[in-house]
Structures are given as structure tokens and as C-alpha cells.
Motif scaffolding. Structure first.
Motif, mmCIF file in Angstrom:
data_model
loop_
_atom_site.group_PDB
_atom_site.id
_atom_site.type_symbol
_atom_site.label_atom_id
_atom_site.label_comp_id
_atom_site.label_asym_id
_atom_site.label_seq_id
_atom_site.Cartn_x
_atom_site.Cartn_y
_atom_site.Cartn_z
ATOM 1 N N LYS A 1 0.795 -1.217 -0.139
ATOM 2 C CA LYS A 1 -0.037 -0.009 -0.043
ATOM 3 C C LYS A 1 0.909 1.416 0.070
ATOM 4 C CE LYS A 1 -3.672 -0.161 2.957
ATOM 5 N NZ LYS A 1 -5.144 -0.147 2.053
ATOM 6 N N GLY B 1 -6.092 -2.230 6.433
ATOM 7 C CA GLY B 1 -5.088 -1.495 6.704
ATOM 8 C C GLY B 1 -4.263 -2.318 7.989
ATOM 9 N N SER C 1 0.340 -3.336 5.653
ATOM 10 C CA SER C 1 0.853 -2.344 4.638
ATOM 11 C C SER C 1 1.511 -3.208 3.256
ATOM 12 C CB SER C 1 1.783 -1.245 5.068
ATOM 13 O OG SER C 1 0.931 -0.476 5.915
#
Length: 337
Positions: A154, A201, A204
């Protein structure tokens, strides 16, 4: 009389050799890959290719993972003759000897199938691995590998420094300890939970599988900074056979078998690389996704960190130490360490 005896012996020897050379083999090989995967498709193509090369005399039936024994039990099954051979990730047998971890998937050592095969073809890896396998009644024929695993992320990660503090999924063992040593915060999650963990989340980044497989799982919809080509995990995909069967084969049949494994290794790398490249080209067209490729300098930095983990495994057995010594000497000769 001596002349007639010599002729008789010569004729008998020729007939025996001819009969030996024409011996047929029907072998069941179990894969560590599931039916329907790209790798298993290539393995079936290899069996067809070998059958054709040998005029039908070497007939391999490929079986998917778990068909006869569990994925981590094929080594014993091949040695006992329950299976004729296996195509598998060698690190599955780490519980028997840490040497299997080092020869099967030394984290960070290779960035491409070609680099891995070079160690076995000209770095002494094949000879050493057969020395390790011989007590199990198994003969290593040749090495293959898929592309290095990508890392869906991410956040942008372009260097070892960028790994610091990143919470990422990594399996227990050498992979997890290597990323921890590099400064990341690895957590153990099953592959089936990677998408949800990235989406929410919880993590990551993830040590996952190849770029194409990650894309098929939808990971690039939630992790839009993938690292590719991969650099951390490129497992050996070994082709090995029952040693008694191998020893009983003629030199010609051994060569045919070995040549077919080279074909398999080339074909596996080519097909998986093509699939990854197709996905990479598709991702390059997406404005919301950025593919990150590490420099050779950063790969070397990670490899140096991972080397400490190799050394830790090397101290666990005599065979593991031999693998460590052979591998590090080869990588140094190639400018990789």
C-alpha cells in the motif's frame, strides 16, 4: 572354441544392452502444485514431452498435491518407491534437515530463475544436493523455478531503508526473520487473509506470490505500490526420482530424462514470466498503480542482511553448513555478495 565363446559372449552382451536400453518405465510423479495452476499445466506438458522424447518408453503420470501423500511427505514416498518421483519446493523438507531450507529457498539469494539454475548447473549445487538426497533414496535430476515472488504494498518501498517499520505479512521461518532484520514488522497470516488484511489496513505489504497470481486475487486494487520484479523469495522447484529407478536406467535414458527436465525448467520460467509481464503491462496503464523495481544495489543490501539468517540455519547441521559455504562462495564469485 575361444573364438566361438567370444562371439557368444559378445552376442549375449549386445542383446542384454539392447534389452536394457529399451526398458519401459511407468512412473507416478506427485507435484506440490494444485491441479489447474499454471505450474501444474507445464508439468503435464513436460510429461507429454518426455513421453515423446522416449518414444513412449518413459511414461510419467503427473499427480497434483496431496493425491497420494501430503505435500511435505513426498521425499519419503519417492525414496520408498510409493511414488516414482516428485516436482516440489525442496524447502518443504526443512524439518528433516535445515539444509533443505538453504538449498530450497535461501531468502534473497536469487532474483530470477536463471540465477537459481546457475548455482545448480555451474556452482556445484546439483552435486551437493545429490549428496544430501542420496541417504533418502532419491536422485536430483534438475532445477527449475518460477519468477521471484512480488510484494503487493500500500506504500512506496524502493529500498531496504523504506522497509523500516512497515507492517507486512511474511510466513514464519527464514522469510520472516530476514524481513525483521531489515527493519520491517512481519506478521504471520495465511494467504487467504492477505486481501482483507491489506484492505482494512491491518498490514501495509505482503510477502505473497507471483505478480500475476497477486493480480488474480485482486491485491492490486487495495495495494497499489507493488514491488516487481521480486527479489526476496524464489524457491527451488526440484525434479527428482527414485534412486533405484535412476540407477537402473541406461545412460541414453538418463540423458533423455535430464534433457526433458531442462526443457521443463525453460518452459516453466518462460510461461510464468510471460504471465507476469502481461500483468505488469496492464498495471502500467493504470493511473492509480505504481510498480516499484529495486536496483541491483538495494537487492545486494537485502541479500547481505539475509545472509545472517543463512548463517543461522547453517549452524544447525553439517549438510546445511556445506550448502551455506557452497552458495556464498558462488554468489561472491558472481558479484552478488
Amino acid at each position: 572354441m575361444l573364438k566361438r565363446l567370444a562371439i557368444t559372449i559378445a552376442a549375449f552382451t549386445a542383446l542384454t544392452a539392447a534389452g536394457h536400453a529399451q526398458e519401459s518405465y511407468a512412473l507416478k510423479f506427485q507435484s506440490s502444485d494444485n491441479s489447474g495452476t499454471a505450474a501444474f499445466e507445464v508439468q503435464n506438458a513436460w510429461a507429454d514431452h518426455l513421453r515423446e522424447m522416449s518414444d513412449g518408453r518413459i511414461d510419467v503420470e503427473m499427480l497434483p498435491a496431496g493425491s497420494i501423500v501430503e505435500y511435505n511427505e513426498t521425499l519419503d514416498a519417492v525414496g520408498a518407491g510409493i511414488l516414482g518421483g516428485q516436482i516440489t519446493d525442496s524447502s518443504y523438507f526443512t524439518g528433516k534437515d535445515p539444509a533443505f531450507a538453504l538449498i530450497g529457498n535461501p531468502v534473497g539469494a536469487y532474483s530470477s530463475p536463471e540465477e537459481l539454475r546457475a548455482f545448480f548447473d555451474r556452482g556445484g549445487g546439483s552435486e551437493l544436493y545429490n549428496e544430501i538426497l542420496e541417504p533418502y533414496g532419491v536422485h536430483f535430476v534438475g532445477a527449475a523455478a518460477q519468477t521471484a515472488e512480488a510484494i503487493p504494498s500500500k506504500v512506496p518501498i524502493d529500498s531496504v531503508e523504506d522497509l523500516k517499520g512497515v507492517k507486512m505479512r511474511a510466513p514464519e521461518g527464514m522469510v520472516q526473520s530476514a524481513f525483521a532484520a531489515a527493519g520491517a514488522s512481519p506478521v504471520n497470516l495465511p494467504q487467504s487473509e492477505v486481501f482483507t488484511a491489506l484492505d482494512k489496513g491491518v498490514i501495509s505489504a505482503a510477502d505473497a506470490t507471483t505478480l500475476a497470481t497477486n493480480d488474480s486475487m485482486g491485491l492490486h486494487d487495495v495495494a497499489k505500490n507493488p514491488i516487481w520484479p521480486g527479489f526476496h523469495s524464489l524457491p527451488l522447484n526440484e525434479v527428482s526420482i527414485n534412486k533405484r529407478t535412476w540407477d537402473g536406467m541406461s545412460e541414453a535414458d538418463r540423458k533423455t530424462f535430464t534433457d526433458s527436465v531442462t526443457w521443463y525448467a525453460d518452459e516453466l520460467a518462460k510461461r510464468i514470466k510471460a504471465r507476469d509481464q502481461e500483468v505488469a503491462d496492464k498495471l502500467a496503464q493504470r493511473e492509480d498503480v505504481t510498480v516499484h523495481s529495486w536496483s541491483e544495489e538495494e537487492k545486494k543490501k537485502f541479500r547481505q542482511i539475509a545472509q545472517d539468517q543463512w548463517a543461522e540455519y547453517a549452524g544447525r547441521s553439517e549438510s546445511a553448513q556445506k550448502v551455506y559455504d557452497k552458495l556464498t562462495a558462488f554468489l561472491k564469485s558472481e558479484g552478488k555478495l
